[in-house]
Write an enzyme that holds these catalytic residues in place. Structure first.
Site, mmCIF file in Angstrom:
data_model
loop_
_atom_site.group_PDB
_atom_site.id
_atom_site.type_symbol
_atom_site.label_atom_id
_atom_site.label_comp_id
_atom_site.label_asym_id
_atom_site.label_seq_id
_atom_site.Cartn_x
_atom_site.Cartn_y
_atom_site.Cartn_z
ATOM 1 N N ARG A 147 0.819 -1.215 0.000
ATOM 2 C CA ARG A 147 0.000 0.000 0.000
ATOM 3 C C ARG A 147 0.853 1.265 0.000
ATOM 4 O O ARG A 147 0.444 2.307 0.541
ATOM 5 C CB ARG A 147 -0.979 0.016 1.184
ATOM 6 C CG ARG A 147 -2.055 -1.057 1.091
ATOM 7 C CD ARG A 147 -3.031 -0.939 2.238
ATOM 8 N NE ARG A 147 -3.995 -2.043 2.224
ATOM 9 C CZ ARG A 147 -4.715 -2.425 3.265
ATOM 10 N NH1 ARG A 147 -4.576 -1.818 4.429
ATOM 11 N NH2 ARG A 147 -5.562 -3.434 3.169
ATOM 12 N N ARG A 190 -3.152 6.510 0.863
ATOM 13 C CA ARG A 190 -3.715 7.610 1.638
ATOM 14 C C ARG A 190 -2.739 8.343 2.547
ATOM 15 O O ARG A 190 -3.057 9.427 3.030
ATOM 16 C CB ARG A 190 -4.872 7.073 2.493
ATOM 17 C CG ARG A 190 -6.078 6.638 1.688
ATOM 18 C CD ARG A 190 -7.132 5.991 2.565
ATOM 19 N NE ARG A 190 -6.659 4.711 3.089
ATOM 20 C CZ ARG A 190 -7.321 4.001 4.003
ATOM 21 N NH1 ARG A 190 -8.444 4.471 4.516
ATOM 22 N NH2 ARG A 190 -6.842 2.849 4.422
ATOM 23 N N ARG A 244 -6.998 12.006 -5.458
ATOM 24 C CA ARG A 244 -8.253 11.325 -5.135
ATOM 25 C C ARG A 244 -9.391 12.343 -5.016
ATOM 26 O O ARG A 244 -10.509 12.112 -5.507
ATOM 27 C CB ARG A 244 -8.076 10.544 -3.837
ATOM 28 C CG ARG A 244 -9.347 9.968 -3.233
ATOM 29 C CD ARG A 244 -9.857 8.749 -3.972
ATOM 30 N NE ARG A 244 -11.090 8.256 -3.378
ATOM 31 C CZ ARG A 244 -11.160 7.370 -2.391
ATOM 32 N NH1 ARG A 244 -10.042 6.861 -1.882
ATOM 33 N NH2 ARG A 244 -12.321 6.968 -1.936
ATOM 34 N N ASP A 256 -7.269 -2.674 -7.271
ATOM 35 C CA ASP A 256 -7.979 -3.245 -6.131
ATOM 36 C C ASP A 256 -8.214 -4.725 -6.379
ATOM 37 O O ASP A 256 -8.441 -5.141 -7.522
ATOM 38 C CB ASP A 256 -9.322 -2.531 -5.926
ATOM 39 C CG ASP A 256 -9.951 -2.901 -4.590
ATOM 40 O OD1 ASP A 256 -10.753 -3.865 -4.560
ATOM 41 O OD2 ASP A 256 -9.635 -2.262 -3.575
ATOM 42 N N TYR A 314 -15.507 -11.966 -0.040
ATOM 43 C CA TYR A 314 -16.241 -10.767 -0.457
ATOM 44 C C TYR A 314 -17.396 -11.126 -1.382
ATOM 45 O O TYR A 314 -18.494 -10.557 -1.278
ATOM 46 C CB TYR A 314 -15.305 -9.789 -1.159
ATOM 47 C CG TYR A 314 -14.340 -9.092 -0.241
ATOM 48 C CD1 TYR A 314 -14.703 -7.929 0.444
ATOM 49 C CD2 TYR A 314 -13.054 -9.582 -0.051
ATOM 50 C CE1 TYR A 314 -13.816 -7.281 1.286
ATOM 51 C CE2 TYR A 314 -12.154 -8.943 0.790
ATOM 52 C CZ TYR A 314 -12.542 -7.791 1.457
ATOM 53 O OH TYR A 314 -11.661 -7.158 2.296
#
Length: 352
Positions: free
Chosen positions: A32, A36, A45, A82, A156
């Site tokens: 990652r 963020r 973003r 993703d 998921y």
């Protein structure tokens, strides 16, 4: 940045380690690393809107992939995308709820897999991101693609969202193993298709993320983690025999040894809960390992990081080792701590 390819493998330190070399200083990247914690990511973003919109804007996704390379000079670039692109291409709808995470529909706890209509054209924007990154990437940097492993993706797809215990998927796997196996089989085939396309577009190694591997009992781990990942590796190697595959079964614990021995992966990622000395003693001799600094230690910084780095590097001395976190970098990680980590790791050669 130069568009020329390096003339020999040694020009790519991370790829060299995946091929079995043991440099004095481990190459590094961070899971990652594009995301963020970076102000440049947050700005982009905000400009692009939702997360999925950013992933499907190939120019923007390429920019996000390259941002941490410009700032930190990592040895590896990880494709910005993703893991849920695979179920999206398999025919589920995908969206992200603000503050709550991803959603998939219809959920396979209530709907048969045959109700889905696959659309593998949904991979094309990701492949275009790969091509754009490849054209701009420094030739010394190894370009990593990725996919989620079948068990994690299935959790998921069955529940329609993430969960703390993956209970819906575990119930289905116990209660109707034939139906669950059909879901896993479909994910295996879609994942091979997806990864082969990433490789064709320019990635040089791939990682299989099994983020929820730790939720399974040993027999279930064997059936739903080891065996599907083995099949992915076997099928992918039949198409691209020279592309290294990193397997990362987070939370596997002692089951990591069987995973490493039986899946056929070229390297294993080790999460922060695993003793690196145990991993070195237990994993196949000379198998490259990746990891395993606790992301929270990086937030703490200072001596906590230095002690952890010293322990990890000492444990894996003499074994091919890629320095990384035990899981993804957290959003509140100070950039100064990342800079200090890189500097400290790269001074390992001076201390050896």
């Amino acid at each position: 940045m130069s568009l020329d390819a390096p003339t020999d493998l040694a020009a790519k330190p991370l790829l060299t380690v995946l091929k079995g070399e043991c440099p004095a200083v481990p190459p590094m990247w961070l899971m990652r690393q594009a995301g963020r914690y970076l102000p440049e990511y947050r700005a982009l973003r905000a400009d692009k809107g939702g997360f999925l919109e950013l992933v499907y804007d190939s120019e923007a996704a390429a920019e996000v992939t390259l941002q941490p390379l410009r700032r930190f000079g990592f040895d590896g670039a990880i494709l910005f995308s993703d893991i849920l692109i695979v179920p999206y291409a398999m025919g589920q709808q995908l969206w992200f709820e603000a503050g709550e995470g991803p959603r998939l529909a219809p959920i396979l706890a209530d709907t048969d897999l045959s109700a889905l209509t696959p659309d593998f054209s949904r991979f094309e924007a990701i492949y275009e991101t790969v091509r754009q990154v490849k054209a701009a990437l420094d030739p010394h940097v190894t370009f990593l693609g990725f996919a989620g492993s079948p068990w994690t993706i299935a959790t998921y797809m069955v529940a329609g969202q993430g969960s703390k215990d993956q209970g819906a998927a575990r119930r289905l796997a116990y209660g109707d193993p034939a139906r669950f196996a059909a879901i896993i089989d479909a994910i295996v085939d879609a994942t091979v298709h997806y990864l082969a396309g990433q490789i064709d577009a320019g990635v040089e190694a791939v990682q299989l993320f099994d983020s929820w591997a730790g939720s399974l009992a040993p027999i279930q781990f064997d059936r739903w983690v080891i065996e599907p990942n083995r099949r992915i590796v076997e099928k992918l190697k039949a198409i691209h025999p020279d592309i290294p595959v990193i397997g990362f079964p987070k939370g596997a614990g002692a089951k990591l040894a069987d995973y490493a021995a039986r899946t056929g992966v070229d390297a294993v990622g080790v999460d922060e809960t695993v003793d690196p000395h145990w991993a070195h003693r237990t994993l196949p001799q000379d198998m490259p390992v990746q990891g395993n600094l606790d992301p929270l230690a990086l937030i703490a910084g200072g001596r906590a990081v230095e002690e952890a780095v010293d322990t990890i590097c000492a444990a894996f001395a003499g074994r091919p080792h890629i320095f990384n976190l035990g899981h993804g970098i957290l959003p509140d990680t100070p950039i100064a701590h990342v800079e200090a980590l890189i500097s400290y790791v790269r001074r390992q050669g001076d201390r050896n």
